[in-house]
Write a protein that holds these residues in place. Structure first.
Motif, short mmCIF file in Angstrom:
data_model
loop_
_atom_site.label_atom_id
_atom_site.label_comp_id
_atom_site.label_asym_id
_atom_site.label_seq_id
_atom_site.Cartn_x
_atom_site.Cartn_y
_atom_site.Cartn_z
N GLY A 114 4.03 9.83 4.24
CA GLY A 114 3.39 8.53 4.15
C GLY A 114 3.95 7.57 5.18
N VAL A 115 3.07 6.77 5.77
CA VAL A 115 3.46 5.70 6.67
C VAL A 115 2.73 4.45 6.19
N TYR A 116 3.47 3.45 5.73
CA TYR A 116 2.84 2.29 5.10
C TYR A 116 3.69 1.05 5.32
N THR A 117 3.14 -0.11 4.95
CA THR A 117 3.78 -1.39 5.27
C THR A 117 3.98 -2.21 3.99
N PRO A 118 5.08 -1.98 3.26
CA PRO A 118 5.29 -2.67 1.99
C PRO A 118 5.86 -4.08 2.11
N PHE A 119 6.31 -4.47 3.30
CA PHE A 119 6.83 -5.81 3.52
C PHE A 119 6.31 -6.33 4.85
N GLY A 120 6.06 -7.63 4.91
CA GLY A 120 5.63 -8.23 6.17
C GLY A 120 4.80 -9.47 5.93
N PHE A 144 7.41 1.62 6.68
CA PHE A 144 8.15 2.69 6.01
C PHE A 144 7.56 4.04 6.38
N ILE A 145 8.42 4.97 6.75
CA ILE A 145 8.02 6.35 7.04
C ILE A 145 8.68 7.23 5.98
N GLN A 146 7.85 7.94 5.19
CA GLN A 146 8.37 8.62 4.01
C GLN A 146 7.90 10.08 3.91
#
Length: 410
Positions: A114-120, A144-146
């Protein structure tokens, strides 16, 4: 004047990290946004990488999901009487995204990324408003790269864990309360890249076809800034107090989240989900910034936040009109972690209500489209900001967030 400038500098950059938390980007899946961003206690497809890695083991097909949202947000400000001066942010269009891929190693073991943007967040007040010494504009990103593994222990229980590597950066600009001969105020810009590590773990239990429950823990991630650039534009007569080429180091904590979720299928067509999350905002006790040179007489600064842990309550549902069309709706209540006296223009946070709707459409057996819309309304809040170097006044924030995603199965 020296202590006031240092307090503003430290408090402002600290608020950049707090804004990532106070404006935590809960936009991890277009389907789940439509359902109030629930998902820990149900099977969500490839987005289980985020919501509950334990449920990922239940996927029977390989899949890839690509999605993005568009954030249209406004924050209004009114100064205390007698001035009553008002201001409004001119925020840029935000675009958090998510990409997930899941591949079955065998019937019980699944691997995913997963590659996602939980903060910003991005906030632009400009340099003319009365709080310009607190903030002109702020841009904060965290990606985040997970990589994730999930194993189905039995037909009823699945567990999963993912390693998180986070990268991001912050750019902050504010006016300095010193003037040159033309009457122009000075300006400070703080710019740095950050990285950190953490994990995401979950367990999923499905005792029957109608009921399921999940528990997910996303750890705190300490984003470390090393060698960030601190640039100052001031009158030449005081430039020696703000040396060129100054760098700073800092650690910006992004809070943990523990979520318990349940799912219920009263009929084959209807899915109902409820999630309760506890967010570890108490990680924001204080933050220290170390400068490579003395800035206005000191080589470090430290500021308190004393945030409190807070809860988010979510409910959502999906109803399948047919094999091709699904309708979704949801709501959530997000309590603010910001105590009285700590409100800032970077984080004019308050208790918030979110309302969402969405639709899913299956184009074919292998391709489907999800669309969502989320409305966030934060309560109007008046605060002095005295404990955090904030700007006294009344704040009100709203956001409109459409989104779309594509799902591929193979």
């Amino acid at each position: 004047m020296k202590s006031k400038i240092l307090a503003l500098l430290s408090g402002t950059l600290l608020s950049a990290s707090a804004m990532a938390g106070g404006y935590q980007v809960n936009l991890a899946s277009q389907r789940q946004i439509g359902m109030g961003h629930t998902g820990t206690g149900i099977q969500t497809g490839t987005s289980s990488i985020f919501f509950n890695p334990g449920a990922m083991s239940y996927l029977r097909e390989n899949g890839v999901t690509i999605g993005a949202s568009g954030i249209i947000s406004k924050i209004a400000y009114r100064a205390p009487e007698p001035s009553g001066v008002e201001a409004m942010t001119d925020n840029p269009f935000g675009n958090p995204f998510q990409v997930y891929g899941v591949f079955g190693i065998n019937d019980k073991l699944k691997a995913g990324l997963g590659v996602y943007t939980p903060f910003g967040s991005s906030v632009v007040w400009g340099d003319q408003w009365s709080g310009r010494f607190g903030l002109n504009e702020l841009s904060l990103t965290a990606v985040f790269i997970q990589p994730t593994l999930s194993y189905q222990i039995t037909d009823q229980i699945g567990v999963g864990v993912g390693f998180v590597y986070a990268v991001g950066g912050v750019n902050l600009q504010r006016s300095i309360p010193v003037q040159n001969q033309q009457g122009e105020y000075g300006r400070a810009e703080l710019d740095g890249n950050a990285s950190g590590m953490g994990f995401n773990a979950g367990i999923f239990f499905k005792p029957s076809e109608k009921f399921s429950i999940g528990l997910n823990y996303r750890s705190k991630v300490d984003m470390e800034v090393e060698g960030g650039d601190a640039t100052f534009t001031v009158a030449e007569s005081i430039s020696s107090r703000f040396p060129a080429g100054t760098e700073f180091d800092a650690q910006l904590p992004l809070p943990s989240t523990l979520t318990l979720g349940v799912g219920f299928n009263p009929t084959e067509a209807l899915t109902v989900a409820v999630d309760v999350s506890r967010v570890g905002w108490s990680a924001y006790e204080s933050l220290r910034f170390d400068y490579s040179a003395e800035v206005n007489g000191a080589n470090f600064s430290e500021s308190a936040r004393n945030y409190e842990d807070a809860y988010i309550y979510r409910i959502g549902a999906e109803y399948k009109l047919s094999d091709a069309v699904a309708l979704r709706g949801g709501a959530y209540y997000d309590s603010s972690p910001v105590q009285e006296g700590y409100l800032t223009p970077e984080t004019p946070d308050a208790d918030a209500l979110g309302l969402s709707a969405g639709v899913g459409f299956a184009v074919s057996d292998n391709l489907s489209i999800d669309a969502s819309f989320l409305y966030i309304n934060k309560k109007q809040r008046t605060d002095t900001g005295a404990m955090s170097g904030g700007i006294s006044g009344t704040y009100k924030a709203v956001a409109y967030i459409p989104g779309v995603g594509l799902n591929f199965k193979f």
